[in-house]
Scaffold this motif. Sequence first.
Motif, PDB file in Angstrom:
ATOM      1  N   ALA A   1       1.619   2.353 -12.899  1.00 16.36           N
ATOM      2  CA  ALA A   1       1.131   1.052 -12.441  1.00 16.36           C
ATOM      3  C   ALA A   1      -0.323   0.839 -12.857  1.00 16.36           C
ATOM      4  O   ALA A   1      -1.118   1.790 -12.855  1.00 16.36           O
ATOM      5  CB  ALA A   1       1.245   0.958 -10.928  1.00 16.36           C
ATOM      6  N   PRO A   2      -0.691  -0.391 -13.204  1.00 19.21           N
ATOM      7  CA  PRO A   2      -2.079  -0.666 -13.604  1.00 19.21           C
ATOM      8  C   PRO A   2      -3.103  -0.269 -12.538  1.00 19.21           C
ATOM      9  O   PRO A   2      -4.194   0.186 -12.873  1.00 19.21           O
ATOM     10  CB  PRO A   2      -2.091  -2.182 -13.825  1.00 19.21           C
ATOM     11  N   ASP A   3      -2.795  -0.414 -11.262  1.00 16.60           N
ATOM     12  CA  ASP A   3      -3.724  -0.006 -10.207  1.00 16.60           C
ATOM     13  C   ASP A   3      -3.967   1.500 -10.239  1.00 16.60           C
ATOM     14  O   ASP A   3      -5.065   1.966  -9.969  1.00 16.60           O
ATOM     15  CB  ASP A   3      -3.202  -0.408  -8.833  1.00 16.60           C
ATOM     16  N   ALA A   4      -2.954   2.256 -10.565  1.00 13.71           N
ATOM     17  CA  ALA A   4      -3.102   3.708 -10.647  1.00 13.71           C
ATOM     18  C   ALA A   4      -3.946   4.092 -11.849  1.00 13.71           C
ATOM     19  O   ALA A   4      -4.682   5.073 -11.806  1.00 13.71           O
ATOM     20  CB  ALA A   4      -1.731   4.373 -10.718  1.00 13.71           C
ATOM     21  N   LEU A   5      -3.860   3.330 -12.916  1.00 15.90           N
ATOM     22  CA  LEU A   5      -4.648   3.623 -14.115  1.00 15.90           C
ATOM     23  C   LEU A   5      -6.131   3.502 -13.838  1.00 15.90           C
ATOM     24  O   LEU A   5      -6.928   4.245 -14.394  1.00 15.90           O
ATOM     25  CB  LEU A   5      -4.262   2.677 -15.253  1.00 15.90           C
TER      26      LEU A   5
ATOM     27  N   ASN B   1       0.822  -1.213   0.000  1.00 14.22           N
ATOM     28  CA  ASN B   1       0.000   0.000   0.000  1.00 14.22           C
ATOM     29  C   ASN B   1       0.856   1.263   0.000  1.00 14.22           C
ATOM     30  O   ASN B   1       0.481   2.271  -0.612  1.00 14.22           O
ATOM     31  CB  ASN B   1      -0.956   0.000   1.185  1.00 14.22           C
ATOM     32  N   THR B   2       1.996   1.214   0.673  1.00 15.69           N
ATOM     33  CA  THR B   2       2.913   2.357   0.656  1.00 15.69           C
ATOM     34  C   THR B   2       3.404   2.623  -0.757  1.00 15.69           C
ATOM     35  O   THR B   2       3.415   3.773  -1.219  1.00 15.69           O
ATOM     36  CB  THR B   2       4.104   2.106   1.597  1.00 15.69           C
ATOM     37  N   LEU B   3       3.790   1.579  -1.452  1.00 15.66           N
ATOM     38  CA  LEU B   3       4.259   1.751  -2.832  1.00 15.66           C
ATOM     39  C   LEU B   3       3.158   2.273  -3.744  1.00 15.66           C
ATOM     40  O   LEU B   3       3.406   3.133  -4.598  1.00 15.66           O
ATOM     41  CB  LEU B   3       4.799   0.428  -3.370  1.00 15.66           C
ATOM     42  N   LEU B   4       1.948   1.767  -3.579  1.00 17.44           N
ATOM     43  CA  LEU B   4       0.841   2.265  -4.392  1.00 17.44           C
ATOM     44  C   LEU B   4       0.549   3.733  -4.103  1.00 17.44           C
ATOM     45  O   LEU B   4       0.277   4.517  -5.025  1.00 17.44           O
ATOM     46  CB  LEU B   4      -0.415   1.424  -4.155  1.00 17.44           C
TER      47      LEU B   4
ATOM     48  N   MET C   1       0.722   6.946  -6.729  1.00 14.91           N
ATOM     49  CA  MET C   1      -0.358   7.909  -6.992  1.00 14.91           C
ATOM     50  C   MET C   1       0.129   9.340  -6.778  1.00 14.91           C
ATOM     51  O   MET C   1      -0.239  10.241  -7.533  1.00 14.91           O
ATOM     52  CB  MET C   1      -1.562   7.620  -6.097  1.00 14.91           C
ATOM     53  N   GLN C   2       0.943   9.541  -5.758  1.00 13.33           N
ATOM     54  CA  GLN C   2       1.474  10.884  -5.527  1.00 13.33           C
ATOM     55  C   GLN C   2       2.378  11.294  -6.684  1.00 13.33           C
ATOM     56  O   GLN C   2       2.332  12.442  -7.131  1.00 13.33           O
ATOM     57  CB  GLN C   2       2.236  10.939  -4.212  1.00 13.33           C
ATOM     58  N   ALA C   3       3.170  10.367  -7.180  1.00 12.76           N
ATOM     59  CA  ALA C   3       4.051  10.677  -8.305  1.00 12.76           C
ATOM     60  C   ALA C   3       3.244  11.056  -9.545  1.00 12.76           C
ATOM     61  O   ALA C   3       3.603  11.983 -10.271  1.00 12.76           O
ATOM     62  CB  ALA C   3       4.961   9.480  -8.600  1.00 12.76           C
ATOM     63  N   ILE C   4       2.134  10.347  -9.783  1.00 19.60           N
ATOM     64  CA  ILE C   4       1.269  10.683 -10.922  1.00 19.60           C
ATOM     65  C   ILE C   4       0.697  12.088 -10.743  1.00 19.60           C
ATOM     66  O   ILE C   4       0.674  12.891 -11.677  1.00 19.60           O
ATOM     67  CB  ILE C   4       0.139   9.651 -11.071  1.00 19.60           C
TER      68      ILE C   4
ATOM     69  N   ASP D   1     -11.765  10.366 -11.721  1.00 14.50           N
ATOM     70  CA  ASP D   1     -11.141  10.770 -10.461  1.00 14.50           C
ATOM     71  C   ASP D   1      -9.974  11.729 -10.694  1.00 14.50           C
ATOM     72  O   ASP D   1      -9.189  11.968  -9.786  1.00 14.50           O
ATOM     73  CB  ASP D   1     -10.629   9.545  -9.699  1.00 14.50           C
ATOM     74  N   GLU D   2      -9.867  12.287 -11.892  1.00 11.19           N
ATOM     75  CA  GLU D   2      -8.729  13.143 -12.192  1.00 11.19           C
ATOM     76  C   GLU D   2      -8.606  14.303 -11.213  1.00 11.19           C
ATOM     77  O   GLU D   2      -7.513  14.724 -10.878  1.00 11.19           O
ATOM     78  CB  GLU D   2      -8.833  13.693 -13.624  1.00 11.19           C
ATOM     79  N   GLU D   3      -9.735  14.816 -10.747  1.00 11.92           N
ATOM     80  CA  GLU D   3      -9.701  15.958  -9.834  1.00 11.92           C
ATOM     81  C   GLU D   3      -9.119  15.587  -8.474  1.00 11.92           C
ATOM     82  O   GLU D   3      -8.676  16.431  -7.736  1.00 11.92           O
ATOM     83  CB  GLU D   3     -11.098  16.556  -9.664  1.00 11.92           C
ATOM     84  N   ARG D   4      -9.121  14.294  -8.144  1.00  6.42           N
ATOM     85  CA  ARG D   4      -8.555  13.870  -6.864  1.00  6.42           C
ATOM     86  C   ARG D   4      -7.042  13.852  -6.899  1.00  6.42           C
ATOM     87  O   ARG D   4      -6.403  13.786  -5.868  1.00  6.42           O
ATOM     88  CB  ARG D   4      -9.053  12.470  -6.487  1.00  6.42           C
TER      89      ARG D   4
END
Length: 67
Positions: free
Chosen positions: A44-48, A6-9, A13-16, A55-58
């Motif tokens: 990552a596929p989970d981030a996609l 979960n930390t890596l995910l 997301m923060q990097a994206i 959810d782009e605004e998030r």
Amino acid sequence: MKLVVNTLLGIGMQAIAEAVALGEKAGLDRIRLLGVLSQTAVVAPDALGQTGKGDEERLQPTISDIL
């Protein structure tokens, strides 16, 4: 193990979000940028899954505007 994954995910997301903020400041369209990022092997596929459901605004950056 779950905490590590979960930390890596979360970091991904923060990097994206930071990359999208950088692209927007450079004048790129957010939706088109997310579309291009979704076609790369870097995201990552989970981030996609998050970017494809409106959810782009998030995806808000956390880096300071001072940089």
